[in-house]
Design an enzyme around this catalytic site. Sequence first.
Site, PDB file in Angstrom:
ATOM      1  N   CYS A 113       0.836  -1.188   0.000  1.00 16.52           N
ATOM      2  CA  CYS A 113       0.000   0.000   0.000  1.00 16.52           C
ATOM      3  C   CYS A 113       0.878   1.248   0.000  1.00 16.52           C
ATOM      4  O   CYS A 113       2.092   1.184  -0.148  1.00 16.52           O
ATOM      5  CB  CYS A 113      -0.899   0.004   1.233  1.00 16.52           C
ATOM      6  SG  CYS A 113      -1.835  -1.524   1.460  1.00 16.52           S
TER       7      CYS A 113
ATOM      8  N   ASN B 274       1.658   0.254   5.446  1.00 19.49           N
ATOM      9  CA  ASN B 274       2.164  -0.280   4.191  1.00 19.49           C
ATOM     10  C   ASN B 274       3.111  -1.412   4.549  1.00 19.49           C
ATOM     11  O   ASN B 274       4.120  -1.179   5.216  1.00 19.49           O
ATOM     12  CB  ASN B 274       2.911   0.812   3.410  1.00 19.49           C
ATOM     13  CG  ASN B 274       3.751   0.256   2.278  1.00 19.49           C
ATOM     14  OD1 ASN B 274       3.401  -0.749   1.670  1.00 19.49           O
ATOM     15  ND2 ASN B 274       4.867   0.913   1.995  1.00 19.49           N
ATOM     16  N   GLY B 275       2.788  -2.630   4.119  1.00 21.69           N
ATOM     17  CA  GLY B 275       3.712  -3.716   4.408  1.00 21.69           C
ATOM     18  C   GLY B 275       3.041  -5.056   4.571  1.00 21.69           C
ATOM     19  O   GLY B 275       1.897  -5.266   4.151  1.00 21.69           O
TER      20      GLY B 275
ATOM     21  N   SER C 154      11.797 -12.362  -4.539  1.00 23.02           N
ATOM     22  CA  SER C 154      13.046 -12.048  -5.235  1.00 23.02           C
ATOM     23  C   SER C 154      14.241 -12.259  -4.308  1.00 23.02           C
ATOM     24  O   SER C 154      14.111 -12.245  -3.086  1.00 23.02           O
ATOM     25  CB  SER C 154      12.997 -10.600  -5.736  1.00 23.02           C
ATOM     26  OG  SER C 154      14.136 -10.281  -6.479  1.00 23.02           O
TER      27      SER C 154
END
Length: 614
Positions: A2, A77-78, A377
């Site tokens: 977010c 956010n996370g 990743s």
Amino acid sequence: MCGIAGWVDFKNNLSLKYNIIKDMTETLKKRGPDNHGYYIKENVLFGHRRLIVVDPEGGAQPMVKKITSREYCIIYNGELYNTEDLRKELYTEGYSFTSYSDTEVLLTSYICWGKECVKKLNGIFAFAIYDDLNKSVFIARDHLGVKPLFYTKKDSSLIFGSEIKTLLAHPDVEAVVDRDGLTELFSLGPAVKPGTAIFKNIKEVPPGHYLYLTSDSKCALQKYWDISAEENTESVDEAIEHTRFLLTDAIKRQLVGDVPLCTFLSGGLDSSAISAIAADDFRVKGKQLTTYSIDYEDNSKFFKATLFEPSSDKYYAQMMADVLHTDHRNVVLQHDRLVAALKDAVIARDLPGMADVDSSLLLFCKEVRKDFIIALSGECADEIFGGYPWFTKKELINSDTFPWSRFVPDRKKILSDDFKSLKIEDCTNENYLHTLREVPHLDNETPEQHRMRELFYLNIKWFMMTLLNRKDRCSMINSLEVRVPFADHRIVQYAFNLPDKIKFLNGREKGLLRKSLEGILPQEIIYRKKSPYPKTHNPVYTDLVCSEMSRVLNDNSSPILPLIDTDFVKNMILTKGSSYTNPWYGQLMTGPQLLAYLYQINVWLKEYKIKLEV
């Protein structure tokens, strides 16, 4: 993932200025395309953009929770990777939940444990929590800085957000770069000094820190976590098992989500390890993993092996895909798009970046996002387990500056006479020595062990941050959440304290990590020589970059012109970049990439209408 935005001022009424928080939040639309929301109080304005990953209904933000008459509000956010562990512990403390989202668990953790909650979190995060009763705001960033968080203090106001552009959308925040910022740009760039953001008066919450703003407008920045030096007495076999456990646990924790998930697969050790463990987990659940690799048009025709890039990835990526039986997709980038995306990469990062290393990742993520919302990743393994040549080559180990930025005096050649007085070398040296003073050590270290601790600390605090910033911005501008299991702070702390003879087992870079993956990966992959993120070797790219930079030089309105020695740069163009032979940064930013970096600086100055105070 977010994006968050906030404006807090306990001395002034903000409730009628909600249009400003809406403008700030709108800058984060690509970070959170699925939903948005606002929290409006007299002294607090919060905005949130949401990318739905878990609990579509129950995870909406801003999220408000009331305990008796006390109200708390979070924007976040996370992603937490120990959500269920925390939930169980909070149940025992008497708390209940109305959703299965990690957002509610995070908010409840703060309600229960206050500022100490951050010490219990395993994840990547940037969040703000408002406590209505005591009129305070708690703002925190994850241990290693995977998620960004910027702020500025203006009188009694605290303005913050996930990106620099979010702050610049506030009418009281200007896009100004002073002499210190310009010096950082040309001495450290594309790295950024921890806690700063190049722009005057804009700062970032450093990794492992939180801000606490109280009703009297006092704003305290506090460190809650850092790497520490500890004695490790494990045997080789114990270290192998411990490493395998931590890595497997981190990867499996990060496979959660209610949306499609894939992995990046280069055929190197790190991405192959993640893909192998993820593929096995998928198989148990009766699913097939999708993997992605990146290549460039006609790249195989022009590839030449070097110390820093000994082999091409294509063969190894396909080998791993075949072994793992994944749905493998190879994204091939065209060079005209690669150059065009240099501008997009600047907008994504709000700063000049790593040239085509950024633009290629941005385009790659754009292709992945067509079918997936989450990707895993392999960033950070080289910094914590010792994968770069400067961990094993004696002349690089003993460099008296950042080993990825050893040719700082060369940088002055780029500058015009008016700016050659910038203290480029002093800035680099001061930051290098300052970081060395922060390195934790044990009393009984040999000079070799002492230096190796320095190298790992430097890499984690500087080089790794540059790559994490790049990964976050280039993925999130495409609304793609990229998770990085090697950035689990438990792994980083553990690896930092491994004895060098174990970490470099069998005399190899990342020797322990390689050994721990035996039985998980094919031997050919395990003992393949490390190769960095792939770049294009096609001369078409160089020609296109030279053409773009020529246009910049021929346009009298180009804002970069007063800063650079135009004759020197013209000669770089005439020689296709070969007149600047030493890497500007890292392993691969030589002449053509430097021209692209200068092009990005011009884009940045122009698009952000930057005012120079020099």
